[in-house]
Design an enzyme around this catalytic site. Structure first.
Site, PDB file in Angstrom:
ATOM      1  N   CYS A 148       5.034  -2.396   2.926  1.00  0.00           N
ATOM      2  CA  CYS A 148       4.985  -3.572   1.985  1.00  0.00           C
ATOM      3  C   CYS A 148       3.768  -4.639   2.399  1.00  0.00           C
ATOM      4  O   CYS A 148       3.325  -4.513   3.250  1.00  0.00           O
ATOM      5  CB  CYS A 148       6.533  -4.299   2.275  1.00  0.00           C
ATOM      6  SG  CYS A 148       7.712  -3.298   2.158  1.00  0.00           S
TER       7      CYS A 148
ATOM      8  N   CYS B 185      11.087  -5.033   6.349  1.00  0.00           N
ATOM      9  CA  CYS B 185      10.077  -6.496   6.578  1.00  0.00           C
ATOM     10  C   CYS B 185      10.960  -7.384   7.211  1.00  0.00           C
ATOM     11  O   CYS B 185      10.206  -8.148   8.039  1.00  0.00           O
ATOM     12  CB  CYS B 185       9.512  -6.851   5.192  1.00  0.00           C
ATOM     13  SG  CYS B 185       8.503  -5.823   4.515  1.00  0.00           S
TER      14      CYS B 185
ATOM     15  N   ILE C  94       0.789  -1.080  -0.026  1.00  0.00           N
ATOM     16  CA  ILE C  94      -0.073   0.051   0.102  1.00  0.00           C
ATOM     17  C   ILE C  94       0.824   1.226  -0.104  1.00  0.00           C
ATOM     18  O   ILE C  94       1.478   1.663   0.859  1.00  0.00           O
ATOM     19  CB  ILE C  94      -1.003  -0.041   1.190  1.00  0.00           C
ATOM     20  CG1 ILE C  94      -1.794  -1.364   1.257  1.00  0.00           C
ATOM     21  CG2 ILE C  94      -1.796   1.262   1.252  1.00  0.00           C
ATOM     22  CD1 ILE C  94      -2.759  -1.553   2.591  1.00  0.00           C
TER      23      ILE C  94
ATOM     24  N   GLU D 234       4.437  -7.631   3.029  1.00  0.00           N
ATOM     25  CA  GLU D 234       4.647  -8.563   4.103  1.00  0.00           C
ATOM     26  C   GLU D 234       4.298  -7.995   5.479  1.00  0.00           C
ATOM     27  O   GLU D 234       3.626  -8.657   6.334  1.00  0.00           O
ATOM     28  CB  GLU D 234       6.171  -8.695   4.093  1.00  0.00           C
ATOM     29  CG  GLU D 234       6.674  -9.499   2.763  1.00  0.00           C
ATOM     30  CD  GLU D 234       7.149  -8.477   1.754  1.00  0.00           C
ATOM     31  OE1 GLU D 234       6.498  -7.499   1.393  1.00  0.00           O
ATOM     32  OE2 GLU D 234       8.527  -8.604   1.687  1.00  0.00           O
TER      33      GLU D 234
HETATM   34 ZN    ZN Z   1       9.403  -4.658   2.804  1.00  0.00          ZN
END
Ligand code: ZN
Length: 136
Positions: free
Chosen positions: A55, A93, A45, A57
């Site tokens: 991200c 992430c 997003i 994830e």
């Molecule tokens: Zn990421």
């Protein structure tokens, strides 16, 4: 086992369609399977500020941990991208994954063409900064 794996892959692939990515034009999907059997998915997003971008994830992980206690661990992570060499999780992430994954968590990078690259988390992020460093 294979049904669960296929379902998790399908969740990640399906979530690519919900991606809000007008700046990069890269649609990413992700899914996570928790040790309690629940699964969650997310997509990237993006935000006009760029810094507000999240991200896929992390969206999937935050969805999961807004409904589950942190004692529940992530057993599998799938990241889907429409790339010949499927994209791996970024550093942000990986750090978030270090909070909830185990060293043995499976991380699969896939694309819609059916390519699948499999890691275990400790090999993807071997020197993670973990809650244990803070004696937690
Ligand atoms: Zn990421």
């Amino acid at each position: 086992m294979s049904t669960s794996k296929n379902n998790l892959n399908q969740m990640a692939l399906a979530n690519m369609a919900f991606s809000h990515s007008p700046y990069s034009n890269k649609k990413i999907g992700a899914s996570v399977l928790l040790s309690n059997g629940k699964s969650y998915s997310g997509c990237n997003i993006e935000n006009a500020s760029y810094g507000g971008t999240v991200c896929a994830e992390r969206v999937a992980i935050w969805k999961a941990y807004s409904e589950n206690l942190s004692e529940v661990k992530i057993q599998e992570v799938v990241v889907a991208s429409n790339e010949a060499s499927p994209w791996p999780p970024c550093g942000f992430c990986r750090q978030v994954m270090a909070e909830f994954c185990t060293p043995e968590t499976t991380v699969r990078l896939i694309n819609p063409a059916g390519l699948e690259i499999v890691f275990i988390f400790k090999n993807l992020f071997p020197e993670a900064f973990k809650p244990e460093h803070l004696n937690k």
